[in-house]
Design an enzyme around this catalytic site. Structure first.
Site, short mmCIF file in Angstrom:
data_model
loop_
_atom_site.label_atom_id
_atom_site.label_comp_id
_atom_site.label_asym_id
_atom_site.label_seq_id
_atom_site.Cartn_x
_atom_site.Cartn_y
_atom_site.Cartn_z
N CYS A 100 -2.94 7.59 5.32
CA CYS A 100 -3.10 7.25 3.96
C CYS A 100 -4.19 7.70 3.22
O CYS A 100 -4.12 7.61 1.95
CB CYS A 100 -2.55 5.61 3.92
SG CYS A 100 -3.70 4.63 4.94
N GLU B 189 1.00 -1.29 0.02
CA GLU B 189 -0.07 0.05 0.02
C GLU B 189 1.03 1.07 0.16
O GLU B 189 1.92 1.45 0.71
CB GLU B 189 -0.94 -0.09 1.34
CG GLU B 189 -1.79 1.26 1.29
CD GLU B 189 -2.23 1.55 2.68
OE1 GLU B 189 -2.11 2.68 2.93
OE2 GLU B 189 -2.63 0.60 3.61
#
Length: 530
Positions: free
Chosen positions: A302, A265
């Site tokens: 994020c 990620e």
């Protein structure tokens, strides 16, 4: 608990020697007391080999045993009490309320994965019975289910020292799937990693499991981390961090003689589209919500919204005025590491220097002799300039957002079409806005892993339906999530058994259904009962 500063290999401390480092308090810019020792190549080899040996036993352990182990880890983490929170606070600068919430999330997701492992239906058992009389050819007996992949290397992330670190979601989902784990502890919070690692080791011992089921390694990611990813015993890699590091791991794993999956990620701008009706009805509220989401955790989430799109209008101008006032009075904050702070300021300043971009507002600087504080800021540009300058779609990982003003709905759609893969995309609109936003929604479905309506993307619920992933460069494999129970599927692979005697089949596929799980039998779902 006194820290020893060593890696832990199958429950045993690593060796003293080699390169050393210390954690740094980001608020005071002071090195902390404990000296940590980077693992040697030999220690990496030992950790991976013991993980391989333990996998042969762990992979066939029943779901109940996996569940008890995950629950034991949660209990051991909670038993660390204030010492864990104090260490994490010193190493990250994160406030205590945030760390209390993150500890609860960490233990909660361990227990959630325990329920899935215990119930067992996640293996997706499918049975097509033999049809010996079928013409023109008989059908064999075919049975398929998921099995564990093998030893998994997990890289701890900088921004979640508990929930995405040593015993975070990657580790929990790998254990639940029946994989062994070797963690590359993050250098920014090595003491926190050691404390949590010790909790996992105690859970291993109390559950009577092979010690090699878990190890953690200290070291530089470019050296030690790469050695772990390239080790022939590694079956998969889980990573949360920068695009540069994630892509380097992906390339290294792909270049192996036996390539392995890297579930990384990485980068996401999490675009927000503010439609006209929403701006007219609740512009002030949207400005407040946007700033809160953009500055949550000093912008180090994020899912932080980094791009905002809207049509030019009087309501849009009023929104910008409100947003600017809020930003100017927003508090400063301490970022997790000096490296993150430097990268953020470089990326933010590069965006602001682009012709056609103007700084809308920046928070007033807090008196800070050390230079540790970062001020939230927002800039504005036009859709024309955004489309002409691809570098404006660069992530600045911190409390900054770029507002893009469009002259028409077609420009909004063109901006959406120009976006790369994202973790999230958000639309704010009233009922009329949303009815007319079907084309925009279709664009975003192709570019994001989660679409949010009339909310903001920060805050990722850990549950069965969550998807925390997205097309590249958000992740390296858009088919999978790193949050929620479906994260287990990263660490399993399907096997089909043809005409296998019943007593040789995995329990999930045996005729009596001894695990009492849900199965697909000749195309029809069956309840979880024997």
């Amino acid at each position: 608990m006194k820290l020893h500063g060593l890696s832990s290999i199958a429950g045993q401390p690593g060796t003293v020697g080699g390169t050393t480092f210390r954690a740094v308090n980001p608020a005071k810019l002071e090195s902390l007391e404990t000296v940590f020792h980077e693992a040697s190549e030999l220690e990496v080899d030992q950790a991976m080999n013991t993980s391989t040996a333990a996998f042969e036993q762990w992979r066939v352990c029943p779901g109940e045993q996996r569940a008890l182990f995950l629950e034991a880890i949660a209990e051991e983490i909670e038993a660390l009490g204030e010492s864990l929170l104090a260490c994490a606070h010193a190493e990250t600068g994160l406030p205590m309320p945030r760390l209390l919430g993150e500890r609860a999330r960490t233990c909660g997701q361990l227990r959630l994965f325990a329920t899935v492992a215990r119930e067992g239906s996640w293996v997706d058992a499918r049975i097509d019975s033999a049809l010996p009389q079928r013409q023109p050819l008989p059908r064999p007996d075919l049975r398929r289910c998921l099995i564990p992949l093998g030893p998994v290397v997990v890289f701890g992330s900088s921004n979640f020292p508990l929930a995405f670190s040593v015993a975070g979601g990657d580790t929990a989902s790998a254990f639940a799937a029946g994989c062994t784990v070797v963690v590359k502890a993050h250098r920014a919070h090595p003491g926190t990693s050691e404390l949590v690692g010790s909790a996992v080791n105690r859970a291993v011992a109390s559950c009577g499991l092979p010690p090699g089921i878990f190890s953690y390694i200290h070291g530089n990611g470019a050296v030690v981390g790469m050695a772990m990813a390239r080790h022939p015993a590694t079956s998969a890699v889980a990573f949360t961090g920068s695009h540069a590091a994630g892509r380097a791991l992906y390339d290294a794993a792909s270049a192996r003689p036996r390539p392995i999956p890297v579930f990384a990620e990485m980068s996401s701008l999490n675009p927000v589209f503010l439609l006209p009706g929403a701006l007219a009805e609740c512009g002030e509220k949207l400005a407040q919500g946007l700033l809160a989401s953009c500055t949550l955790g000093i912008g180090q989430f994020c899912t932080k919204p980094g791009l905002v799109f809207m049509l030019r209008s009087a309501d849009a101008d009023a929104f910008l005025q409100s947003l600017g006032a809020l930003v100017r009075s927003a508090p400063s904050g301490v970022m997790l590491t000096s490296g993150i702070r430097t990268a953020f300021t470089e990326h933010r300043d590069a965006i602001i220097r682009v012709p056609g971009v103007r700084l809308l507002a920046s928070a007033e600087a807090t008196p800070d002799a050390l230079g540790a504080q970062i001020q939230p800021s927002v800039a504005v540009t036009t859709a024309h300039d955004f489309l002409a300058t691809p570098t404006l779609a660069t992530e600045a990982f911190g409390p900054f957002a770029l507002v893009v003003m469009a002259e028409s709905a077609d420009e909004i759609l063109a901006c959406a079409a120009a976006l790369e893969g994202q973790l999230t995309a958000t639309i704010h609109g009233n009922s009329a806005d949303l009815t007319s936003a079907r084309t925009l929604l279709a664009h975003l479905e192709q570019r994001a892993g989660r679409i949010v309506i009339n909310a903001f993307p920060t805050g990722v619920e850990v549950c069965h339906a969550m998807n925390h992933g997205g097309p590249y460069p958000a992740t390296t494999d858009t088919r999978y999530t790193s949050v929620g129970t479906a994260a287990m599927l990263r660490f399993a692979r399907p096997v089909c058994y043809q005409d296998m005697p019943d007593d040789l089949l995995p329990p999930a596929l045996q005729n009596a259904n001894p695990l009492t799980i849900r199965r697909l039998l000749n195309g029809e779902s069956t309840p979880g009962e024997g």
